[in-house]
Design a protein around this motif. Structure first.
Motif, PDB file in Angstrom:
ATOM      1  N   SER A   2      -4.539  18.638   3.410  1.00 27.87           N
ATOM      2  CA  SER A   2      -4.312  18.392   2.625  1.00 27.87           C
ATOM      3  C   SER A   2      -4.528  17.146   2.756  1.00 27.87           C
ATOM      4  O   SER A   2      -3.974  16.197   3.342  1.00 27.87           O
ATOM      5  CB  SER A   2      -3.168  19.419   1.732  1.00 27.87           C
ATOM      6  N   ILE A   3      -3.785  16.523   1.304  1.00 30.12           N
ATOM      7  CA  ILE A   3      -4.029  14.958   1.196  1.00 30.12           C
ATOM      8  C   ILE A   3      -2.981  14.795  -0.049  1.00 30.12           C
ATOM      9  O   ILE A   3      -3.788  15.003  -1.026  1.00 30.12           O
ATOM     10  CB  ILE A   3      -5.152  13.696   1.522  1.00 30.12           C
ATOM     11  N   LEU A   4      -1.709  14.019   0.022  1.00 32.82           N
ATOM     12  CA  LEU A   4      -1.090  14.041  -1.243  1.00 32.82           C
ATOM     13  C   LEU A   4      -0.784  11.848  -1.030  1.00 32.82           C
ATOM     14  O   LEU A   4      -0.624  11.679   0.352  1.00 32.82           O
ATOM     15  CB  LEU A   4       0.452  13.917  -0.819  1.00 32.82           C
ATOM     16  N   LYS A   5      -1.484  11.781  -2.428  1.00 27.65           N
ATOM     17  CA  LYS A   5      -1.892   9.756  -2.676  1.00 27.65           C
ATOM     18  C   LYS A   5      -1.310  10.240  -3.666  1.00 27.65           C
ATOM     19  O   LYS A   5      -1.581  10.526  -4.780  1.00 27.65           O
ATOM     20  CB  LYS A   5      -2.854   9.581  -2.326  1.00 27.65           C
ATOM     21  N   SER A   6      -0.502   8.580  -4.164  1.00 23.70           N
ATOM     22  CA  SER A   6      -0.082   8.149  -5.133  1.00 23.70           C
ATOM     23  C   SER A   6      -1.785   7.903  -5.927  1.00 23.70           C
ATOM     24  O   SER A   6      -2.769   8.020  -5.698  1.00 23.70           O
ATOM     25  CB  SER A   6      -0.518   6.497  -5.189  1.00 23.70           C
TER      26      SER A   6
ATOM     27  N   ASN B 220       0.579  -1.376   0.083  1.00 15.88           N
ATOM     28  CA  ASN B 220      -0.151  -0.274   0.014  1.00 15.88           C
ATOM     29  C   ASN B 220       1.082   1.082  -0.145  1.00 15.88           C
ATOM     30  O   ASN B 220       1.870   1.282   0.712  1.00 15.88           O
ATOM     31  CB  ASN B 220      -0.904   0.002   0.954  1.00 15.88           C
ATOM     32  N   TYR B 221       0.700   2.708  -0.468  1.00 19.34           N
ATOM     33  CA  TYR B 221       1.010   3.956  -1.075  1.00 19.34           C
ATOM     34  C   TYR B 221       0.797   4.293   0.418  1.00 19.34           C
ATOM     35  O   TYR B 221      -0.716   4.870  -0.273  1.00 19.34           O
ATOM     36  CB  TYR B 221       1.177   4.242  -2.037  1.00 19.34           C
ATOM     37  N   THR B 222       0.659   4.461   1.423  1.00 25.38           N
ATOM     38  CA  THR B 222      -0.191   5.316   2.006  1.00 25.38           C
ATOM     39  C   THR B 222       0.210   6.396   2.714  1.00 25.38           C
ATOM     40  O   THR B 222       0.980   6.888   1.734  1.00 25.38           O
ATOM     41  CB  THR B 222       0.806   5.188   3.487  1.00 25.38           C
ATOM     42  N   PRO B 223      -1.119   7.291   2.006  1.00 25.77           N
ATOM     43  CA  PRO B 223      -1.623   8.348   1.561  1.00 25.77           C
ATOM     44  C   PRO B 223      -0.747   9.354   3.024  1.00 25.77           C
ATOM     45  O   PRO B 223      -1.127   9.273   4.585  1.00 25.77           O
ATOM     46  CB  PRO B 223      -2.766   9.039   1.609  1.00 25.77           C
TER      47      PRO B 223
ATOM     48  N   TYR C 126      -7.413   6.248   4.622  1.00 19.55           N
ATOM     49  CA  TYR C 126      -8.339   5.441   3.655  1.00 19.55           C
ATOM     50  C   TYR C 126      -9.637   5.112   3.852  1.00 19.55           C
ATOM     51  O   TYR C 126     -10.494   5.516   4.859  1.00 19.55           O
ATOM     52  CB  TYR C 126      -8.308   3.990   4.546  1.00 19.55           C
ATOM     53  N   MET C 127     -10.234   4.751   2.726  1.00 19.40           N
ATOM     54  CA  MET C 127     -11.684   4.835   2.891  1.00 19.40           C
ATOM     55  C   MET C 127     -12.415   3.656   3.554  1.00 19.40           C
ATOM     56  O   MET C 127     -13.595   3.988   4.158  1.00 19.40           O
ATOM     57  CB  MET C 127     -12.508   5.002   1.450  1.00 19.40           C
ATOM     58  N   ASN C 128     -11.996   2.824   3.045  1.00 17.86           N
ATOM     59  CA  ASN C 128     -12.489   1.841   4.126  1.00 17.86           C
ATOM     60  C   ASN C 128     -11.726   0.160   3.510  1.00 17.86           C
ATOM     61  O   ASN C 128     -10.391   0.629   3.645  1.00 17.86           O
ATOM     62  CB  ASN C 128     -13.345   0.673   3.237  1.00 17.86           C
ATOM     63  N   ASP C 129     -11.291  -0.715   4.200  1.00 17.25           N
ATOM     64  CA  ASP C 129     -10.417  -2.261   3.806  1.00 17.25           C
ATOM     65  C   ASP C 129     -10.692  -2.512   2.652  1.00 17.25           C
ATOM     66  O   ASP C 129     -11.596  -2.270   1.786  1.00 17.25           O
ATOM     67  CB  ASP C 129     -10.791  -3.593   4.513  1.00 17.25           C
ATOM     68  N   GLY C 130      -9.626  -2.977   2.244  1.00 20.03           N
ATOM     69  CA  GLY C 130      -9.238  -3.653   0.259  1.00 20.03           C
ATOM     70  C   GLY C 130      -8.041  -4.556   0.951  1.00 20.03           C
ATOM     71  O   GLY C 130      -6.950  -3.569   1.598  1.00 20.03           O
ATOM     72  N   ASN C 131      -7.388  -4.600  -0.892  1.00 11.50           N
ATOM     73  CA  ASN C 131      -6.647  -4.586  -0.904  1.00 11.50           C
ATOM     74  C   ASN C 131      -6.319  -4.526  -2.773  1.00 11.50           C
ATOM     75  O   ASN C 131      -6.352  -5.001  -3.208  1.00 11.50           O
ATOM     76  CB  ASN C 131      -6.234  -6.553  -0.846  1.00 11.50           C
ATOM     77  N   PRO C 132      -5.503  -3.075  -3.382  1.00  9.69           N
ATOM     78  CA  PRO C 132      -4.772  -2.293  -2.156  1.00  9.69           C
ATOM     79  C   PRO C 132      -6.070  -2.016  -1.103  1.00  9.69           C
ATOM     80  O   PRO C 132      -7.285  -1.218  -1.759  1.00  9.69           O
ATOM     81  CB  PRO C 132      -3.848  -1.746  -2.675  1.00  9.69           C
TER      82      PRO C 132
ATOM     83  N   CYS D 194       1.394  11.243  -8.011  1.00  6.86           N
ATOM     84  CA  CYS D 194       1.442  12.061  -6.857  1.00  6.86           C
ATOM     85  C   CYS D 194       0.247  12.825  -7.066  1.00  6.86           C
ATOM     86  O   CYS D 194       0.504  14.596  -7.579  1.00  6.86           O
ATOM     87  CB  CYS D 194       2.179  12.305  -6.338  1.00  6.86           C
ATOM     88  N   ASN D 195      -0.515  12.470  -6.497  1.00  6.23           N
ATOM     89  CA  ASN D 195      -2.175  13.452  -6.603  1.00  6.23           C
ATOM     90  C   ASN D 195      -2.094  13.927  -5.698  1.00  6.23           C
ATOM     91  O   ASN D 195      -2.090  13.886  -3.612  1.00  6.23           O
ATOM     92  CB  ASN D 195      -3.200  12.788  -6.529  1.00  6.23           C
ATOM     93  N   ARG D 196      -2.125  15.772  -5.173  1.00  9.46           N
ATOM     94  CA  ARG D 196      -1.954  16.709  -4.409  1.00  9.46           C
ATOM     95  C   ARG D 196      -3.758  16.687  -4.372  1.00  9.46           C
ATOM     96  O   ARG D 196      -4.235  17.728  -5.062  1.00  9.46           O
ATOM     97  CB  ARG D 196      -1.094  17.176  -4.373  1.00  9.46           C
ATOM     98  N   TYR D 197      -4.104  17.333  -2.689  1.00 10.05           N
ATOM     99  CA  TYR D 197      -5.872  18.152  -3.316  1.00 10.05           C
ATOM    100  C   TYR D 197      -5.675  18.844  -1.565  1.00 10.05           C
ATOM    101  O   TYR D 197      -5.052  18.525  -0.679  1.00 10.05           O
ATOM    102  CB  TYR D 197      -6.485  17.034  -2.526  1.00 10.05           C
ATOM    103  N   THR D 198      -5.757  19.821  -1.507  1.00 10.45           N
ATOM    104  CA  THR D 198      -6.032  20.757  -0.599  1.00 10.45           C
ATOM    105  C   THR D 198      -7.343  21.476  -0.356  1.00 10.45           C
ATOM    106  O   THR D 198      -7.930  21.680  -1.549  1.00 10.45           O
ATOM    107  CB  THR D 198      -4.864  21.975  -1.235  1.00 10.45           C
TER     108      THR D 198
END
Length: 119
Positions: free
Chosen positions: A22-26, A1-4, A55-61, A34-38
């Motif tokens: 803000s959140i930075l995530k893959s 997982n690429y942790t935000p 994270y939104m919920n459980d899953g793989n990834p 890299c997606n960046r949201y402010t």
């Protein structure tokens, strides 16, 4: 997982405040982008807060948080609010929590930090 990565900042001055998060995530799990949201809140209402999580919920990834930070009510007791937030997090995925109450009028504050690896 690429942790935000999540960040936030509050500006408190002359009895007023504003804040941004803000959140930075893959890019949808692709580490090549890299997606960046402010999200900026210039005139927040008393008693309202915003909550952003990894994270939104459980899953793989694990699926990254999506959308605007969630609007939540603020409980007027830092320990009660910290407990409420901590117990609302997914038990399998929660790691830590930072909560701060700031007196906007004089700038004093209280902080609570919860870490699942410490009592």
């Amino acid at each position: 997982n690429y942790t935000p990565r999540i960040s936030g900042i509050m500006h408190v001055e002359n009895g007023k405040f504003s804040y941004a998060m803000s959140i930075l995530k893959s890019n949808n799990g692709n580490p090549d982008g890299c997606n960046r949201y402010t999200f900026a809140y210039e005139t927040p209402a008393a008693g309202e807060a915003r909550f952003i999580h990894t994270y939104m919920n459980d899953g793989n990834p694990l699926p990254s948080f999506e959308g605007e930070p969630e609007l939540v009510d603020v409980v007027d007791d830092i320990d009660e609010y910290t407990k409420l937030l901590w117990e609302s997090l997914n038990a399998d995925n929660k790691v830590s929590l930072f909560v701060r109450y700031i007196n906007i009028a004089d700038g004093t504050y209280e902080t609570r930090i919860v870490n699942k690896h410490q009592d």
